[in-house]
Design an enzyme around this catalytic site. Structure first.
Site, mmCIF file in Angstrom:
data_model
loop_
_atom_site.group_PDB
_atom_site.id
_atom_site.type_symbol
_atom_site.label_atom_id
_atom_site.label_comp_id
_atom_site.label_asym_id
_atom_site.label_seq_id
_atom_site.Cartn_x
_atom_site.Cartn_y
_atom_site.Cartn_z
ATOM 1 N N GLU A 131 0.816 -1.212 0.000
ATOM 2 C CA GLU A 131 0.000 0.000 0.000
ATOM 3 C C GLU A 131 0.854 1.268 0.000
ATOM 4 O O GLU A 131 0.380 2.343 0.386
ATOM 5 C CB GLU A 131 -0.927 -0.014 1.207
ATOM 6 C CG GLU A 131 -1.878 -1.197 1.216
ATOM 7 C CD GLU A 131 -2.697 -1.255 2.489
ATOM 8 O OE1 GLU A 131 -3.668 -0.483 2.595
ATOM 9 O OE2 GLU A 131 -2.376 -2.065 3.364
ATOM 10 N N SER A 186 -6.468 -2.132 1.986
ATOM 11 C CA SER A 186 -6.772 -1.556 0.670
ATOM 12 C C SER A 186 -7.197 -2.608 -0.349
ATOM 13 O O SER A 186 -7.063 -2.411 -1.552
ATOM 14 C CB SER A 186 -5.576 -0.751 0.136
ATOM 15 O OG SER A 186 -5.340 0.371 0.946
ATOM 16 N N SER A 200 -11.403 9.326 0.195
ATOM 17 C CA SER A 200 -11.503 8.285 1.220
ATOM 18 C C SER A 200 -12.730 8.481 2.100
ATOM 19 O O SER A 200 -13.149 9.603 2.394
ATOM 20 C CB SER A 200 -10.248 8.275 2.093
ATOM 21 O OG SER A 200 -9.119 7.883 1.349
#
Length: 360
Positions: free
Chosen positions: A16, A192, A325
């Site tokens: 990530e 993720s 997000s």
């Protein structure tokens, strides 16, 4: 009054890494420049730490380190914590800071390892400590804690890479006996949605297991459920609070890495749910947060069926902070702006540090 020196750390060795750079750029942009002096440290994919890195620049040049970049290390001296160059030279302000804001996702970033380093160094930082980070990262141990807390979870199986390599038939038999397709195959320690596969038939199981095992030695196989994907953000230390729920409408078959960060998935905030379900989700979110000993922040993910039956999926103790997000968007919808959210996280980090480091 002098500005507080907030040191943002990003990058890291996990899968990530790129997400971390995007999150860090968003955090740096939103931090109040009148209140904070912002310092940065970028961690390469090989685990080297560099002072003064700009995350956006690093992302554009694929994390290339130039001859002018200064490699540093953290001095683990609680009486005088600071960064020093590996070369032995000095840094501006002697490498001192007031608080670390880790914007790291995945192993060696939010799994309690780097938090242990911060604890040894005796420095305040944003987010969960060693235990909260470790439990929030390991999906297998996380689910065990959820079950102990009486939270509803979907059936699952945990297998090791050694089993996948040497005895895949026994895994296939166990899946066929205890679960039903579709199932989701996930690395136990990653976020993720990296390395996750939705498996709808037995013939695809082996490939999905190998993919997940490429990222971790432990793999979790979860029962798929037909449900909406609902997320809530949590903020606080001893008395955490949860936001309104948000719903994700994936642009792909499920909310994988590309759907989260590249493609155009739809976020509905607040999610259209009845009041009783919203209250239950908020109650569960706080219980999840406390069950894993989280601090500061966390995003709790749920499955909600058509009959509004709730299953807890997981907690992310250092969720994405990009401009798309869910975590900052959920707090914005609950009445807390992005800059104010960062202010509160910094205050919570300082509060936790002072509480745990009180001396008589």
């Amino acid at each position: 009054m002098p500005k507080m020196k907030v040191l943002v750390i990003f990058g890291g060795e996990s899968g990530e890494h790129e997400v971390s750079l995007v999150s860090a750029a968003s955090v740096i942009q939103a931090l109040d420049k009148e209140k904070y002096e912002i310092l940065t440290v970028g961690i390469t994919k090989k685990g080297q730490w560099y002072w003064g890195i700009d995350p956006q620049t690093w992302k554009l040049n694929n994390g290339t380190v130039s001859s002018h970049d200064v490699q540093v290390t953290l001095v683990t001296d609680p009486a005088n914590p600071r960064f020093i160059p590996v070369s032995g030279n000095t840094l501006p302000g002697d490498g001192k800071f007031d608080l670390i804001f880790p914007v790291l996702h995945g192993p060696k970033g939010e799994d309690g390892t780097i938090q242990g380093l911060f604890e040894i160094a005796g420095v305040p930082y944003v987010g969960s400590g060693v235990l909260g980070g470790a439990l929030g990262m390991d999906k297998d141990r996380m689910k065990a804690v959820f079950a102990q807390a009486g939270l509803p979870i979907v059936p699952h199986i945990t297998v090791l890479k050694n089993q996948i390599d040497n005895d895949p038939d026994s895994i296939r038999t166990k899946v066929m006996t205890e679960l039903s397709f579709p199932v989701f195959v996930k690395p136990a320690n990653l976020g993720s949605s990296v390395g996750i596969t939705k498996v709808s038939r037995e013939s695809d199981l082996g490939q999905a297991l190998k993919l997940a095992a490429a990222y971790d030695d432990k793999v979790v196989i979860e029962q798929g459920v037909k449900a909406r994907e609902i997320e809530l953000a949590v903020l606080g230390n001893e008395t955490p609070q949860a936001t309104v729920p948000g719903e994700i409408i994936p642009c792909k078959e499920f909310y994988d890495y590309e759907a989260k960060y590249i493609d155009d998935s739809k976020l509905i905030i607040p999610a259209q749910l009845n009041k009783k379900t919203v209250n239950k989700l908020q109650e569960y979110a706080v219980t999840v947060f406390q069950a894993v000993d989280a601090s500061g922040l966390g995003r709790v993910d749920f499955f909600v069926t058509d009959t509004e039956e709730i299953f807890v999926n997981e907690i992310n103790t250092l969720p994405g902070f990009t401009n798309i997000s869910m975590y900052p968007k959920l707090w914005e919808a609950t009445g807390v702006s992005y800059p104010e959210l960062l202010n509160r996280l910094i205050r919570l980090g300082l509060e936790r540090f002072h509480r745990l480091n009180v001396t008589d």
